[in-house]
Scaffold this motif. Structure first.
Motif, PDB file in Angstrom:
ATOM      1  N   GLN A   1      -9.381  -8.898  12.340  1.00  7.56           N
ATOM      2  CA  GLN A   1     -10.734  -9.446  12.179  1.00  7.56           C
ATOM      3  C   GLN A   1     -10.686 -10.796  11.462  1.00  7.56           C
ATOM      4  O   GLN A   1     -11.341 -11.764  11.869  1.00  7.56           O
ATOM      5  N   LEU A   2      -9.857 -10.840  10.427  1.00  6.33           N
ATOM      6  CA  LEU A   2      -9.732 -12.057   9.631  1.00  6.33           C
ATOM      7  C   LEU A   2      -9.195 -13.200  10.500  1.00  6.33           C
ATOM      8  O   LEU A   2      -9.730 -14.314  10.499  1.00  6.33           O
TER       9      LEU A   2
ATOM     10  N   MET B   1     -11.857 -14.455  12.891  1.00  9.50           N
ATOM     11  CA  MET B   1     -12.835 -15.350  12.260  1.00  9.50           C
ATOM     12  C   MET B   1     -12.225 -16.722  12.006  1.00  9.50           C
ATOM     13  O   MET B   1     -12.850 -17.756  12.251  1.00  9.50           O
ATOM     14  N   PHE B   2     -10.973 -16.697  11.540  1.00  7.56           N
ATOM     15  CA  PHE B   2     -10.290 -17.949  11.222  1.00  7.56           C
ATOM     16  C   PHE B   2     -10.149 -18.812  12.473  1.00  7.56           C
ATOM     17  O   PHE B   2     -10.485 -19.999  12.467  1.00  7.56           O
TER      18      PHE B   2
ATOM     19  N   ARG C   1     -11.214 -23.398  18.248  1.00  5.61           N
ATOM     20  CA  ARG C   1     -12.107 -22.839  19.246  1.00  5.61           C
ATOM     21  C   ARG C   1     -11.395 -22.603  20.585  1.00  5.61           C
ATOM     22  O   ARG C   1     -11.590 -21.604  21.251  1.00  5.61           O
TER      23      ARG C   1
ATOM     24  N   ILE D   1       0.837  -1.207   0.000  1.00  4.95           N
ATOM     25  CA  ILE D   1       0.000   0.000   0.000  1.00  4.95           C
ATOM     26  C   ILE D   1       0.867   1.249   0.000  1.00  4.95           C
ATOM     27  O   ILE D   1       0.615   2.204  -0.745  1.00  4.95           O
TER      28      ILE D   1
ATOM     29  N   SER E   1      -4.045   4.431   7.040  1.00  8.84           N
ATOM     30  CA  SER E   1      -4.228   3.242   6.195  1.00  8.84           C
ATOM     31  C   SER E   1      -3.603   2.014   6.852  1.00  8.84           C
ATOM     32  O   SER E   1      -4.126   0.910   6.740  1.00  8.84           O
TER      33      SER E   1
ATOM     34  N   LYS F   1     -10.828 -19.073  22.572  1.00 12.26           N
ATOM     35  CA  LYS F   1     -11.325 -18.797  23.925  1.00 12.26           C
ATOM     36  C   LYS F   1     -10.193 -18.366  24.844  1.00 12.26           C
ATOM     37  O   LYS F   1     -10.354 -17.473  25.670  1.00 12.26           O
TER      38      LYS F   1
ATOM     39  N   LYS G   1     -11.875 -18.625  15.224  1.00 13.62           N
ATOM     40  CA  LYS G   1     -13.190 -19.024  15.731  1.00 13.62           C
ATOM     41  C   LYS G   1     -13.663 -20.285  15.017  1.00 13.62           C
ATOM     42  O   LYS G   1     -14.301 -21.141  15.615  1.00 13.62           O
ATOM     43  N   LYS G   2     -13.316 -20.352  13.731  1.00  8.56           N
ATOM     44  CA  LYS G   2     -13.771 -21.500  12.951  1.00  8.56           C
ATOM     45  C   LYS G   2     -12.900 -22.735  13.218  1.00  8.56           C
ATOM     46  O   LYS G   2     -13.401 -23.824  13.418  1.00  8.56           O
ATOM     47  N   TYR G   3     -11.575 -22.553  13.230  1.00 11.95           N
ATOM     48  CA  TYR G   3     -10.704 -23.729  13.216  1.00 11.95           C
ATOM     49  C   TYR G   3     -10.047 -24.052  14.559  1.00 11.95           C
ATOM     50  O   TYR G   3      -9.565 -25.153  14.750  1.00 11.95           O
TER      51      TYR G   3
ATOM     52  N   SER H   1      -8.340  -4.863   9.849  1.00 10.39           N
ATOM     53  CA  SER H   1      -9.023  -5.875   9.024  1.00 10.39           C
ATOM     54  C   SER H   1      -8.349  -7.236   9.169  1.00 10.39           C
ATOM     55  O   SER H   1      -9.017  -8.269   9.239  1.00 10.39           O
TER      56      SER H   1
ATOM     57  N   LEU I   1      -5.955   0.685   9.334  1.00  9.20           N
ATOM     58  CA  LEU I   1      -7.046   0.026   8.602  1.00  9.20           C
ATOM     59  C   LEU I   1      -6.655  -1.403   8.244  1.00  9.20           C
ATOM     60  O   LEU I   1      -7.407  -2.357   8.476  1.00  9.20           O
ATOM     61  N   VAL I   2      -5.432  -1.542   7.705  1.00 14.61           N
ATOM     62  CA  VAL I   2      -4.955  -2.866   7.321  1.00 14.61           C
ATOM     63  C   VAL I   2      -4.896  -3.789   8.528  1.00 14.61           C
ATOM     64  O   VAL I   2      -5.405  -4.920   8.504  1.00 14.61           O
TER      65      VAL I   2
END
Lengths: 269, 189
Positions: free
Chosen positions: B85-86, B89-90, B96, B58, B75, B100, B92-94, B82, B78-79
């Motif tokens: 966050q990614l 999520m990752f 747990r 960037i 910026s 926690k 949380k899915k793979y 994000s 911002l990067v």
């Protein structure tokens, strides 16, 4: 014009780019949650008080469904909530005894003697750092309202005498005030316990008499088997302790209300 | 050889935590147990490396051509936000359990100044693309190293008889200070 346009456009472009990535990620990495978690979360009071031992209501709901946590841990919700949750899950749980918070101190203004005048931050946890608090009694309530502020149910108000007054109808027995109190002068007792000792001082009689008119100075009348037979009240560290398991009916020890020379015993309404 | 030098310098000599004193919050907050410290360390390494790669692109492909270097802070944040966050999520899915265990400290990586620090240092030191990857990897490992040392020591002293007033944060800060003194040895004076 372009000095404003180019930066704002490029920044919003970046923002849009990352939001698209996040939206995509959200779609592909979505976790399927058990729908019962949401239902249970809605049943729970939503106070996020932490009395159950989990950070908040949603975590507790998750623990109930996924880890099989007991359904009766919610103090504010009490029986009804425990029953409702058990019904959803088809489980049977024992109902937890409801508790209420009491103040083990009667040393308000004019009763307990001050060591110095405190003019600092209105927080007992701060005041206690300065020579152990403004009161001479090292066990009594400081009364700056840390518990009032901590109570999520608005059940504690500092009264005219400078001591917290607990509204038993509003108190849910969550125990937040007990944990926040630097003096450990608040205590959770069973709702069935009608009479309790409202003094927390383990000091010897002479010292207590010097700093408080309503403090227990260990006269041992209440532990005398002549008045209260059957070791229903015993002396522990210079402070009488009501043996809750040995008492069925609080009429048995009602006599201490009159006998206590310092009026340390208090009857709940 | 140059890349290994950059990596080792970032890990030991210019350790993010113990030399620059960046990222102290998770360093003190999540160093209670070794297992969570390892998880946190890898999460930070991951975010740090990805953040420096994307901020490098960037900065040199968008901000410099458009003559907007002053937008770097906004910026970059911002990067990083994000990316965190990614990662969240990752995990949380793979994973747990790790999700926690990290708890609130995972979203707090967003505001972990060690990560913003790495991206800014990278620009300041005028590293090339490959150099900045090694630099961020080294910084990430340095952060994890500091976290692991701290967690190890804290696990060891858990049962010790620490004076009442020093329990908890007090003794942790003293340990951090001594560790920082120790790491000063790497810079050679």
């Amino acid at each position: 014009m372009s000095e404003i346009l180019i930066p704002s456009l490029s920044l919003s472009g970046l923002g849009a780019f990352f939001s698209i990535i996040l939206i995509l990620a959200n779609r592909f990495l979505k976790v399927e949650e058990d729908e019962r978690i949401k239902i249970i979360e809605n049943i729970l009071p939503g106070a996020n008080c932490g009395a159950c031992g989990y950070p908040g209501c949603s975590q507790y709901a998750e623990a109930i469904v996924k880890e099989g946590a007991p359904t009766n841990l919610c103090a504010p919700g009490g029986e009804e909530v425990a029953k409702a949750i058990s019904e959803i899950l088809g489980r049977k749980e024992e109902v937890k005894e409801r508790k209420v918070c009491v103040l083990l101190c009667q040393g308000g203004k004019g009763v307990a003697i001050d060591k110095y005048e405190y003019k600092g931050i209105k927080d007992c946890r701060v005041a206690v750092l300065i020579q152990g608090g403004p009161k001479k009694c090292p066990y009594g309530c400081i009364g700056l309202g840390t518990c009032e502020e901590a109570c999520p149910f608005d059940a504690i108000k500092i009264g005219d005498n400078g001591l917290p007054v607990i509204d038993e109808d509003k108190c849910t027995g969550c125990g937040i005030c007990v944990r926040v109190c630097p003096r450990n002068v608040l205590k959770l007792i069973s709702r069935n316990q009608k009479i309790y000792l409202a003094c927390n001082s383990h000091d010897s009689g002479k010292e207590v008499r010097e700093y408080c008119k309503k403090g227990c100075f260990t006269c041992k009348i209440c532990v005398n088997p002549k008045f209260v037979p059957g070791e229903k009240i015993i002396l522990k560290d210079d402070l009488p302790e009501i043996q809750v398991d040995k008492i069925d009916n609080y009429e048995e020890i009602r006599i201490v209300l009159d006998k206590c020379p310092a009026n340390c015993y208090v009857e709940r309404k | 050889m140059k890349y290994i030098g950059i990596f080792l310098t970032a890990t030991f000599v210019n350790n993010m935590v113990l030399h620059y004193f960046l990222g102290i919050c998770p360093f003190l907050g999540i160093s209670g147990a070794l297992s969570t410290a390892i998880g946190m360390g890898f999460a930070v390494i991951f975010v740090m490396t990805l953040a420096s790669v994307s901020t490098y692109l960037i900065y040199y492909k968008i901000l410099i051509p458009l003559n907007l270097p002053y937008l770097q802070y906004v910026s970059f944040i911002l990067v990083i936000a994000s990316l965190v966050q990614l990662v969240e999520m990752f995990l949380k899915k793979y994973s747990r359990t790790l999700y926690k265990a990290l708890g609130i400290y995972l979203p707090l990586i967003t505001t972990n100044c060690a990560i913003l620090g790495v991206t800014l240092f990278m620009i300041l030191k005028k590293y090339t693309f490959l150099e900045s990857i090694f630099f961020s990897l080294g910084s990430g490992f340095g952060f994890m190293l500091a976290l692991l040392i701290m967690a190890g020591i804290r696990e060891e002293i858990r049962g010790n008889d620490i004076p009442e007033g020093l329990k908890g944060p007090g003794i942790t800060l003293i340990i951090a200070g001594i560790l920082a003194l120790g790491f000063m040895g790497f810079s050679g004076f």
